[in-house]
Write a protein that holds these residues in place. Structure first.
Motif, PDB file in Angstrom:
ATOM      1  N   TYR A   1      -6.494  10.233   2.499  1.00 29.35           N
ATOM      2  CA  TYR A   1      -5.611  11.350   2.790  1.00 29.35           C
ATOM      3  C   TYR A   1      -4.149  10.910   2.831  1.00 29.35           C
ATOM      4  O   TYR A   1      -3.261  11.693   2.546  1.00 29.35           O
ATOM      5  N   LEU A   2      -3.908   9.652   3.173  1.00 23.32           N
ATOM      6  CA  LEU A   2      -2.541   9.173   3.246  1.00 23.32           C
ATOM      7  C   LEU A   2      -1.891   9.118   1.867  1.00 23.32           C
ATOM      8  O   LEU A   2      -0.673   9.117   1.754  1.00 23.32           O
ATOM      9  N   MET A   3      -2.700   9.062   0.828  1.00 21.95           N
ATOM     10  CA  MET A   3      -2.167   8.964  -0.536  1.00 21.95           C
ATOM     11  C   MET A   3      -2.073  10.317  -1.225  1.00 21.95           C
ATOM     12  O   MET A   3      -1.760  10.388  -2.404  1.00 21.95           O
ATOM     13  N   MET A   4      -2.348  11.395  -0.497  1.00 20.28           N
ATOM     14  CA  MET A   4      -2.324  12.727  -1.089  1.00 20.28           C
ATOM     15  C   MET A   4      -0.939  13.353  -0.921  1.00 20.28           C
ATOM     16  O   MET A   4      -0.289  13.191   0.105  1.00 20.28           O
ATOM     17  N   GLN A   5      -0.511  14.068  -1.946  1.00 18.73           N
ATOM     18  CA  GLN A   5       0.769  14.766  -1.916  1.00 18.73           C
ATOM     19  C   GLN A   5       0.506  16.273  -1.959  1.00 18.73           C
ATOM     20  O   GLN A   5      -0.279  16.741  -2.790  1.00 18.73           O
ATOM     21  N   ASP A   6       1.147  16.995  -1.047  1.00 20.93           N
ATOM     22  CA  ASP A   6       1.006  18.447  -0.980  1.00 20.93           C
ATOM     23  C   ASP A   6       1.807  19.067  -2.130  1.00 20.93           C
ATOM     24  O   ASP A   6       3.018  18.908  -2.229  1.00 20.93           O
ATOM     25  N   LYS A   7       1.105  19.789  -3.008  1.00 17.79           N
ATOM     26  CA  LYS A   7       1.743  20.443  -4.153  1.00 17.79           C
ATOM     27  C   LYS A   7       1.760  21.963  -3.987  1.00 17.79           C
ATOM     28  O   LYS A   7       1.817  22.704  -4.959  1.00 17.79           O
ATOM     29  N   GLY A   8       1.665  22.414  -2.750  1.00 19.83           N
ATOM     30  CA  GLY A   8       1.692  23.859  -2.498  1.00 19.83           C
ATOM     31  C   GLY A   8       0.295  24.428  -2.409  1.00 19.83           C
ATOM     32  O   GLY A   8      -0.265  24.558  -1.339  1.00 19.83           O
ATOM     33  N   ARG A   9      -0.294  24.764  -3.565  1.00 17.79           N
ATOM     34  CA  ARG A   9      -1.648  25.351  -3.580  1.00 17.79           C
ATOM     35  C   ARG A   9      -2.739  24.296  -3.690  1.00 17.79           C
ATOM     36  O   ARG A   9      -3.912  24.623  -3.618  1.00 17.79           O
ATOM     37  N   TYR A  10      -2.371  23.047  -3.886  1.00 18.70           N
ATOM     38  CA  TYR A  10      -3.361  21.979  -4.025  1.00 18.70           C
ATOM     39  C   TYR A  10      -2.740  20.638  -3.609  1.00 18.70           C
ATOM     40  O   TYR A  10      -1.532  20.539  -3.399  1.00 18.70           O
ATOM     41  N   TYR A  11      -3.578  19.639  -3.492  1.00 18.29           N
ATOM     42  CA  TYR A  11      -3.122  18.285  -3.189  1.00 18.29           C
ATOM     43  C   TYR A  11      -3.374  17.406  -4.403  1.00 18.29           C
ATOM     44  O   TYR A  11      -4.326  17.599  -5.142  1.00 18.29           O
ATOM     45  N   GLN A  12      -2.498  16.442  -4.600  1.00 19.72           N
ATOM     46  CA  GLN A  12      -2.632  15.532  -5.728  1.00 19.72           C
ATOM     47  C   GLN A  12      -2.536  14.098  -5.210  1.00 19.72           C
ATOM     48  O   GLN A  12      -1.721  13.789  -4.342  1.00 19.72           O
ATOM     49  N   LEU A  13      -3.372  13.239  -5.780  1.00 19.13           N
ATOM     50  CA  LEU A  13      -3.359  11.837  -5.415  1.00 19.13           C
ATOM     51  C   LEU A  13      -2.082  11.179  -5.924  1.00 19.13           C
ATOM     52  O   LEU A  13      -1.720  11.339  -7.091  1.00 19.13           O
ATOM     53  N   ASN A  14      -1.408  10.449  -5.058  1.00 20.85           N
ATOM     54  CA  ASN A  14      -0.229   9.686  -5.456  1.00 20.85           C
ATOM     55  C   ASN A  14      -0.743   8.439  -6.173  1.00 20.85           C
ATOM     56  O   ASN A  14      -1.181   7.478  -5.556  1.00 20.85           O
ATOM     57  N   SER A  15      -0.701   8.461  -7.507  1.00 14.01           N
ATOM     58  CA  SER A  15      -1.312   7.396  -8.302  1.00 14.01           C
ATOM     59  C   SER A  15      -0.631   6.044  -8.090  1.00 14.01           C
ATOM     60  O   SER A  15      -1.287   5.001  -8.143  1.00 14.01           O
ATOM     61  N   GLU A  16       0.661   6.045  -7.822  1.00 13.75           N
ATOM     62  CA  GLU A  16       1.363   4.770  -7.583  1.00 13.75           C
ATOM     63  C   GLU A  16       0.887   4.130  -6.284  1.00 13.75           C
ATOM     64  O   GLU A  16       0.649   2.921  -6.224  1.00 13.75           O
ATOM     65  N   ALA A  17       0.745   4.932  -5.229  1.00 15.18           N
ATOM     66  CA  ALA A  17       0.252   4.416  -3.944  1.00 15.18           C
ATOM     67  C   ALA A  17      -1.188   3.923  -4.088  1.00 15.18           C
ATOM     68  O   ALA A  17      -1.565   2.894  -3.523  1.00 15.18           O
ATOM     69  N   TYR A  18      -1.991   4.654  -4.865  1.00 16.87           N
ATOM     70  CA  TYR A  18      -3.389   4.271  -5.104  1.00 16.87           C
ATOM     71  C   TYR A  18      -3.460   2.937  -5.849  1.00 16.87           C
ATOM     72  O   TYR A  18      -4.215   2.039  -5.475  1.00 16.87           O
ATOM     73  N   LYS A  19      -2.653   2.783  -6.892  1.00 17.16           N
ATOM     74  CA  LYS A  19      -2.628   1.527  -7.662  1.00 17.16           C
ATOM     75  C   LYS A  19      -2.175   0.363  -6.792  1.00 17.16           C
ATOM     76  O   LYS A  19      -2.729  -0.733  -6.863  1.00 17.16           O
ATOM     77  N   ALA A  20      -1.165   0.591  -5.956  1.00 16.06           N
ATOM     78  CA  ALA A  20      -0.663  -0.466  -5.063  1.00 16.06           C
ATOM     79  C   ALA A  20      -1.735  -0.875  -4.057  1.00 16.06           C
ATOM     80  O   ALA A  20      -1.919  -2.062  -3.771  1.00 16.06           O
ATOM     81  N   SER A  21      -2.477   0.104  -3.535  1.00 13.82           N
ATOM     82  CA  SER A  21      -3.557  -0.183  -2.587  1.00 13.82           C
ATOM     83  C   SER A  21      -4.665  -0.996  -3.252  1.00 13.82           C
ATOM     84  O   SER A  21      -5.197  -1.946  -2.664  1.00 13.82           O
ATOM     85  N   LYS A  22      -5.030  -0.622  -4.478  1.00 10.65           N
ATOM     86  CA  LYS A  22      -6.044  -1.374  -5.218  1.00 10.65           C
ATOM     87  C   LYS A  22      -5.585  -2.814  -5.466  1.00 10.65           C
ATOM     88  O   LYS A  22      -6.366  -3.753  -5.324  1.00 10.65           O
ATOM     89  N   LYS A  23      -4.324  -2.966  -5.816  1.00 14.33           N
ATOM     90  CA  LYS A  23      -3.797  -4.307  -6.072  1.00 14.33           C
ATOM     91  C   LYS A  23      -3.830  -5.148  -4.792  1.00 14.33           C
ATOM     92  O   LYS A  23      -4.194  -6.325  -4.822  1.00 14.33           O
ATOM     93  N   ASN A  24      -3.457  -4.540  -3.669  1.00 17.10           N
ATOM     94  CA  ASN A  24      -3.506  -5.225  -2.368  1.00 17.10           C
ATOM     95  C   ASN A  24      -4.901  -5.729  -2.042  1.00 17.10           C
ATOM     96  O   ASN A  24      -5.063  -6.792  -1.460  1.00 17.10           O
TER      97      ASN A  24
END
Length: 167
Positions: A1-24
């Protein structure tokens, strides 16, 4: 949930944060996504030659891949009370002789604890009646998410898919 961005009617995964987390976590493209876990999900965990079912509680330490689970069908209150007593002994006298303490542990629990450092094991043992901590990659051989319907009947995702097609 911390990597989700509120887009109004839906949420979208912040792909940069997700990639950084995977790399970590040193997760590369050779890994394959298996499933998401939410509080209350049922898991079957295989350790050595033993399979047991648990309820997922949450991530305890993201950096060390440690997570918290509850037993489904065990109530360990007698053991927890004994461990609390043993922890109190250690708190009073941390220099208690290892072999005397091992005998005391065996006497209180009714079985021998096989650990290199029994004092450290008892000192760090979680004392809630059902709680346990596991670390991914240690003694765990396999984790399987168990899907349960509202009546508590278990099924796997393939069975669920097939049942929806042929209804």
């Amino acid at each position: 949930y911390l990597m989700m961005q509120d887009k109004g009617r839906y949420y979208q995964l912040n792909s940069e944060a997700y990639k950084a987390s995977k790399k970590n976590k040193e997760i590369d493209e050779s890994y394959e996504f298996q499933f998401s876990l939410y509080t209350g999900d049922i898991l079957e965990i295989e350790q050595e030659n033993q399979k047991e079912k648990f309820k997922f509680k949450g991530v305890n330490n993201d950096k060390t891949n440690r997570f918290e689970i509850d037993y489904l069908d065990k109530f360990n209150s007698n053991y927890i009370d004994a461990i609390k007593e043993l922890q109190a002994i250690l708190k009073e006298n941390e220099t208690v002789d290892k072999y005397i303490f091992e005998r005391r542990v065996e006497e209180k629990l009714g079985f021998r604890v096989y650990s290199k450092d029994v004092k450290e094991f008892i000192k760090n043992y979680p004392v809630s009646s059902k709680q346990k901590f596991l670390t991914v990659g240690k003694a765990i051989k396999k984790i399987r998410k168990i899907y349960v319907n509202t009546l508590g009947v278990e099924y796997d995702s393939k069975e669920r898919f097939i049942s929806r097609i042929y209804k």
